[in-house]
Design an enzyme around this catalytic site. Sequence first.
Site, short mmCIF file in Angstrom:
data_model
loop_
_atom_site.label_atom_id
_atom_site.label_comp_id
_atom_site.label_asym_id
_atom_site.label_seq_id
_atom_site.Cartn_x
_atom_site.Cartn_y
_atom_site.Cartn_z
N ASN A 1 14.60 -45.02 -4.78
CA ASN A 1 15.23 -45.49 -4.29
C ASN A 1 14.03 -46.22 -3.82
OD1 ASN A 1 17.12 -47.05 -2.37
ND2 ASN A 1 17.89 -45.42 -1.82
N TYR B 1 11.11 -48.85 4.65
CA TYR B 1 10.41 -47.59 5.23
C TYR B 1 9.14 -47.99 5.21
CZ TYR B 1 15.22 -45.32 4.95
OH TYR B 1 16.18 -44.79 4.89
N GLU C 1 13.99 -38.26 4.33
CA GLU C 1 13.90 -38.38 2.69
C GLU C 1 15.11 -39.76 2.07
OE1 GLU C 1 15.77 -34.42 3.18
OE2 GLU C 1 15.00 -33.87 3.30
#
Length: 173
Positions: A123, A130, A118
């Site tokens: 962010n 990611y 998560e």
Amino acid sequence: MISPFPLLGKAPPPVIQPLKNGLADECAALHATAFRYSWGEHEFERLISASNAFGDAALDPRKKALLGFILSRVAADEAEVLTVVVASAHRRRGIGRQLVASHIARLRNVHVKTLFLEVGETNTAARKLYGDLGFVEVGRRKNYYRTEQPAEQIAALVLRRDIDPTQRRGWDA
Ligand SMILES: CC(C)(COP(=O)(O)OP(=O)(O)OC[C@H]1O[C@@H](n2cnc3c(N)ncnc32)[C@H](O)[C@@H]1OP(=O)(O)O)[C@@H](O)C(=O)NCCC(=O)NCCS
């Protein structure tokens, strides 16, 4: 002019190794610098020593200080990243990328096929990291995180990374 001392002052690359319980105090201290709801040393001891926990640490090869770490919990052939953090003074040196990629490779070796995590919608740094490493968005939890200044509720994005057992790419093999 080319410097006669090209490596002087340049930090050497970190050493990535499995996260050990002896680093629980450093994990707690580092975690507290990055997250509003931080976990204490005993919590980290419990998490790291759990039989289904997998962690990787990035260490300064000179001082053996903890520069960053990642910790996941495995259930059957799935895993969930519980936390990942790099010390603020050492960010943008590729340590986060190296930690996540090494972690994926290690999870592959214990037959994990899918990794979840998560991340806060705002962010940017973590989302970019990611995304670069092949995670895709598979869900959204509304108002999941609360920030203080400004007081806001932020959605958590649920990301998934499939781990192909036969795949060996340069960055996660
Ligand atoms: C997210 C975090 C782990 C990244 O660690 P890092 O060591 O700085 O990351 P890297 O240097 O490996 O960066 C890898 C890529 O991520 C992206 N990235 C990292 N920081 C970024 C930033 N501040 N802004 C935009 N992109 C960023 C870039 O694409 C970067 O590649 P590039 O440097 O070649 O452009 C670090 O910022 C951190 O600890 N943040 C606080 C804790 C946190 O948010 N953890 C994630 C919770 S889900």
